[in-house]
Design an enzyme around this catalytic site. Sequence first.
Site, PDB file in Angstrom:
ATOM      1  N   ASP A 152       0.758  -1.165   0.100  1.00 51.79           N
ATOM      2  CA  ASP A 152      -0.030   0.032   0.048  1.00 51.79           C
ATOM      3  C   ASP A 152       1.059   1.212   0.020  1.00 51.79           C
ATOM      4  OD1 ASP A 152      -2.323   1.634   0.208  1.00 51.79           O
ATOM      5  OD2 ASP A 152      -2.178   1.520   2.376  1.00 51.79           O
ATOM      6  N   ARG A 194     -10.050  10.879 -11.791  1.00 53.43           N
ATOM      7  CA  ARG A 194      -9.558  10.923 -10.458  1.00 53.43           C
ATOM      8  C   ARG A 194      -9.135   9.561 -10.289  1.00 53.43           C
ATOM      9  NH1 ARG A 194     -13.753  12.770  -6.684  1.00 53.43           N
ATOM     10  NH2 ARG A 194     -12.279  12.441  -5.192  1.00 53.43           N
ATOM     11  N   LYS A 195      -9.290   8.618 -10.906  1.00 56.47           N
ATOM     12  CA  LYS A 195      -9.063   7.185 -10.552  1.00 56.47           C
ATOM     13  C   LYS A 195      -7.713   6.964 -11.078  1.00 56.47           C
ATOM     14  CE  LYS A 195     -13.833   5.401 -10.604  1.00 56.47           C
ATOM     15  NZ  LYS A 195     -14.772   4.672 -11.306  1.00 56.47           N
TER      16      LYS A 195
END
Lengths: 158, 158
Positions: free
Chosen positions: A60, A105-106
């Site tokens: 992450d 925005r992805k």
Amino acid sequence: MLPARSNHCFGCGPSNRDGLRLRFYDEGLGDRALCRVSVPKRFEGPPGHVHGGIIATLLDEAMGKANKLAGIVAMTRTMEVDYLRPVPLLTPLILEGWGVRREGRKHWNTAEIRREGGEVLARATGLFIAIDAERILAALAAQNGEQATKAKRRTKRK
Amino acid sequence: MLPARSNHCFGCGPSNRDGLRLRFYDEGLGDRALCRVSVPKRFEGPPGHVHGGIIATLLDEAMGKANKLAGIVAMTRTMEVDYLRPVPLLTPLILEGWGVRREGRKHWNTAEIRREGGEVLARATGLFIAIDAERILAALAAQNGEQATKAKRRTKRK
């Protein structure tokens, strides 16, 4: 070297002594964020090996740093982790994250944990939503201001 | 209460003072593992909120405990995390994991992190592969034996 967050982040905050304190480099790789890490014993899952949740944390973080290289601040929306082989503790590992696709925005990113020899031990893909960091920080500051005002009122009442 | 692992696991090991030290209960829910948790400040990601990797750790642990309730020892093969809302630090949360499907050694589980009021903040599904714990432990013991023998040889040489 990429600028470290000045905050208390469990993954990369230099002020969080209990965290992983990951330091990422771009090393001329463009939008690829690279980190060399050896995971200490306190993050154990199966005996002698890194906890699956810490593996997810490393991946992450690497994908998050790829966002930083792309000049955006983004929140993780989904993440899929592929645990290919057990990841040993106290062993030099390479952690790398990079962007793969963008739609408004992805942002879809991917990351890998590898042994120094190149063997991939774990891999993740994630969908990140870019946010307006200034707007969010202003909202947090306003919230803090409100809390400070409330605290003052409580103090006056006492 | 479910028996806690006697080891050093970052998620649930009572002997790991740096870990989350999660304690799961079944509370008559059959194969559903339940844990009440308030995440301390050292696991921060976004300011005031739990790090995405720690969210993954909580969900992985809950799904792992569901395996324990099903009487198996299993390794996480893949995990998909859905980050629905930011998870606040220092707030009472409910963590629950349960099995959803089984095919031979493959077990699909799911887990949720909820506010006490019921709002779901994060959810995961995972594929776990059941392992023969006794065989694995025997292999580890043999490996440790080898290491002990090598260490003795090194000591004799000195």
